[in-house]
Design a protein around this motif. Sequence first.
Motif, PDB file in Angstrom:
ATOM      1  N   LYS A  94       0.836  -1.193   0.000  1.00 33.89           N
ATOM      2  CA  LYS A  94       0.000   0.000   0.000  1.00 33.89           C
ATOM      3  C   LYS A  94       0.871   1.244   0.000  1.00 33.89           C
ATOM      4  N   GLN A  95       0.552   2.167  -0.887  1.00 33.58           N
ATOM      5  CA  GLN A  95       1.286   3.430  -0.937  1.00 33.58           C
ATOM      6  C   GLN A  95       0.740   4.386   0.116  1.00 33.58           C
ATOM      7  N   SER A  96       1.572   5.357   0.487  1.00 35.56           N
ATOM      8  CA  SER A  96       1.118   6.384   1.409  1.00 35.56           C
ATOM      9  C   SER A  96       0.045   7.219   0.728  1.00 35.56           C
ATOM     10  N   SER A  97      -1.029   7.500   1.463  1.00 29.56           N
ATOM     11  CA  SER A  97      -2.131   8.280   0.889  1.00 29.56           C
ATOM     12  C   SER A  97      -1.900   9.783   1.038  1.00 29.56           C
ATOM     13  N   LYS A  98      -0.792  10.152   1.692  1.00 19.48           N
ATOM     14  CA  LYS A  98      -0.502  11.563   1.901  1.00 19.48           C
ATOM     15  C   LYS A  98      -0.112  12.223   0.582  1.00 19.48           C
ATOM     16  N   ALA A  99      -0.802  13.284   0.233  1.00 19.60           N
ATOM     17  CA  ALA A  99      -0.523  13.980  -1.027  1.00 19.60           C
ATOM     18  C   ALA A  99       0.829  14.691  -0.954  1.00 19.60           C
ATOM     19  N   GLU A 100       1.547  14.680  -2.059  1.00 18.57           N
ATOM     20  CA  GLU A 100       2.851  15.324  -2.114  1.00 18.57           C
ATOM     21  C   GLU A 100       2.722  16.654  -2.851  1.00 18.57           C
ATOM     22  N   HIS A 101       2.396  17.707  -2.097  1.00 10.16           N
ATOM     23  CA  HIS A 101       2.225  19.030  -2.697  1.00 10.16           C
ATOM     24  C   HIS A 101       3.513  19.838  -2.557  1.00 10.16           C
ATOM     25  N   GLN A 102       3.634  20.867  -3.380  1.00  6.58           N
ATOM     26  CA  GLN A 102       4.735  21.803  -3.205  1.00  6.58           C
ATOM     27  C   GLN A 102       4.531  22.510  -1.869  1.00  6.58           C
ATOM     28  N   PRO A 103       5.580  22.762  -1.108  1.00  7.46           N
ATOM     29  CA  PRO A 103       5.407  23.439   0.194  1.00  7.46           C
ATOM     30  C   PRO A 103       4.814  24.830   0.000  1.00  7.46           C
ATOM     31  N   ALA A 104       3.892  25.204   0.865  1.00  7.77           N
ATOM     32  CA  ALA A 104       3.217  26.494   0.768  1.00  7.77           C
ATOM     33  C   ALA A 104       3.475  27.310   2.032  1.00  7.77           C
ATOM     34  N   MET A 105       3.510  28.619   1.885  1.00 10.33           N
ATOM     35  CA  MET A 105       3.658  29.495   3.038  1.00 10.33           C
ATOM     36  C   MET A 105       2.343  29.518   3.813  1.00 10.33           C
ATOM     37  N   PRO A 106       2.370  29.325   5.128  1.00  7.74           N
ATOM     38  CA  PRO A 106       1.144  29.440   5.933  1.00  7.74           C
ATOM     39  C   PRO A 106       0.525  30.813   5.717  1.00  7.74           C
ATOM     40  N   TRP A 107      -0.788  30.852   5.529  1.00 17.03           N
ATOM     41  CA  TRP A 107      -1.427  32.120   5.167  1.00 17.03           C
ATOM     42  C   TRP A 107      -1.220  33.202   6.227  1.00 17.03           C
ATOM     43  N   GLN A 108      -1.019  32.796   7.491  1.00 17.07           N
ATOM     44  CA  GLN A 108      -0.816  33.781   8.552  1.00 17.07           C
ATOM     45  C   GLN A 108       0.472  34.592   8.341  1.00 17.07           C
ATOM     46  N   GLN A 109       1.436  34.016   7.596  1.00 18.10           N
ATOM     47  CA  GLN A 109       2.718  34.683   7.392  1.00 18.10           C
ATOM     48  C   GLN A 109       2.747  35.583   6.145  1.00 18.10           C
ATOM     49  N   VAL A 110       1.696  35.486   5.323  1.00 19.03           N
ATOM     50  CA  VAL A 110       1.702  36.215   4.057  1.00 19.03           C
ATOM     51  C   VAL A 110       1.740  37.739   4.249  1.00 19.03           C
ATOM     52  N   PRO A 111       0.925  38.321   5.145  1.00 20.89           N
ATOM     53  CA  PRO A 111       0.975  39.789   5.300  1.00 20.89           C
ATOM     54  C   PRO A 111       2.369  40.303   5.674  1.00 20.89           C
ATOM     55  N   LYS A 112       3.046  39.611   6.602  1.00 12.79           N
ATOM     56  CA  LYS A 112       4.393  40.038   7.005  1.00 12.79           C
ATOM     57  C   LYS A 112       5.377  39.882   5.837  1.00 12.79           C
ATOM     58  N   PHE A 113       5.215  38.791   5.079  1.00 12.88           N
ATOM     59  CA  PHE A 113       6.092  38.556   3.924  1.00 12.88           C
ATOM     60  C   PHE A 113       5.938  39.671   2.895  1.00 12.88           C
ATOM     61  N   VAL A 114       4.687  40.046   2.620  1.00 14.02           N
ATOM     62  CA  VAL A 114       4.423  41.109   1.645  1.00 14.02           C
ATOM     63  C   VAL A 114       5.005  42.430   2.134  1.00 14.02           C
ATOM     64  N   ALA A 115       4.762  42.761   3.425  1.00 17.43           N
ATOM     65  CA  ALA A 115       5.251  44.028   3.970  1.00 17.43           C
ATOM     66  C   ALA A 115       6.772  44.087   3.968  1.00 17.43           C
ATOM     67  N   THR A 116       7.418  42.953   4.234  1.00 12.96           N
ATOM     68  CA  THR A 116       8.877  42.916   4.348  1.00 12.96           C
ATOM     69  C   THR A 116       9.581  42.856   2.992  1.00 12.96           C
ATOM     70  N   HIS A 117       9.026  42.055   2.087  1.00 14.84           N
ATOM     71  CA  HIS A 117       9.765  41.762   0.853  1.00 14.84           C
ATOM     72  C   HIS A 117       9.165  42.349  -0.432  1.00 14.84           C
ATOM     73  N   LEU A 118       7.869  42.691  -0.408  1.00 18.34           N
ATOM     74  CA  LEU A 118       7.232  43.083  -1.673  1.00 18.34           C
ATOM     75  C   LEU A 118       6.662  44.491  -1.695  1.00 18.34           C
ATOM     76  N   ALA A 119       6.304  45.005  -0.529  1.00 20.31           N
ATOM     77  CA  ALA A 119       5.620  46.307  -0.501  1.00 20.31           C
ATOM     78  C   ALA A 119       6.480  47.408  -1.120  1.00 20.31           C
ATOM     79  N   GLU A 120       7.772  47.396  -0.803  1.00 18.79           N
ATOM     80  CA  GLU A 120       8.688  48.397  -1.365  1.00 18.79           C
ATOM     81  C   GLU A 120       9.502  47.754  -2.478  1.00 18.79           C
TER      82      GLU A 120
END
Length: 295
Positions: A199-225
């Motif tokens: 039996k294969q693992s049923s866990k999907a192998e997705h590309q790693p994603a940034m937790p949505w809670q971190q997106v605002p800080k990421f945008v302010a730090t790296h993209l806003a300016e």
Amino acid sequence: MLTDKQAKALKPGDKPAFDGKVTGLMLVPSKSGCKWILRFTSPVTGKRRDAGLGTYPETSIAEAREKALIMRKLVDSGEDPIDQRNRERESAAVVAAALTFEKAARKVHEELKPGWKNEKHAAQWISTLETYVFPKLGNRKLDAISPGDCADVLRTIWLAKAETARRTRQRMHAVMQWVWAHGHITANPVSVVDHLLPKQSSKAEHQPAMPWQQVPKFVATHLAEHKPSDSTRAALLLLILTATRSGEVRGAIWDEFDLVGRVWNIPAGRMKAKEPHRVPLSEKTLALIKLLKQH
């Protein structure tokens, strides 16, 4: 005309029930079930012959009539339909004997390719078989391939490369389904390989994603300016603000943006689903696009 009610009522020992729509078509009850028979006089030998057309209800009344009408036309044209059917089976057997898995796979690939919109997928489809299947099964006769053979091909990658193994299995299955549909084999050996593999693992192998809670800080730090010339940061910010795919952002042109109506109209040709898509533009998105357009 014979009805389903009459057909279902037939019991072993009853007389054959003739269908009034096709001359010679009858349903013959027996201990093993009701069998469709077309009785005709061979135009070749002048003798009476009975051609089997399947069993009821697996072969419905409509299907039996259709088969019988095809045979009747052969009789009317001077052909014996049983002899014709035997010749077709012999011809199919000859073709099957010469057809290997690789030849069948390449034939299936050519038939499926026009329906694929993505050339990369078409290339990957056959490449997977070339890498993992052809070295072991490519030269094998189709009727000599067993479920165990198919499982052995997949075993080396079944757990180590689960997604690749699943896709390889799907493509092997498609090939053998085509072979089965053309009458070259009596069953698809790939259908049961899951019972021979762990039996294969049923866990999907997705590309790693940034937790949505971190997106605002990421945008302010790296993209806003960012400088207007920094297209990478601008593109990533536009993607985040519009929740679109990277390909839709990278391929965007100015004619797609309605800055007055505050809508981004993406044409069907650039959408994965091949349907036009309208994206409303928020204040931040509109400001970003206007800034980019100024430069």
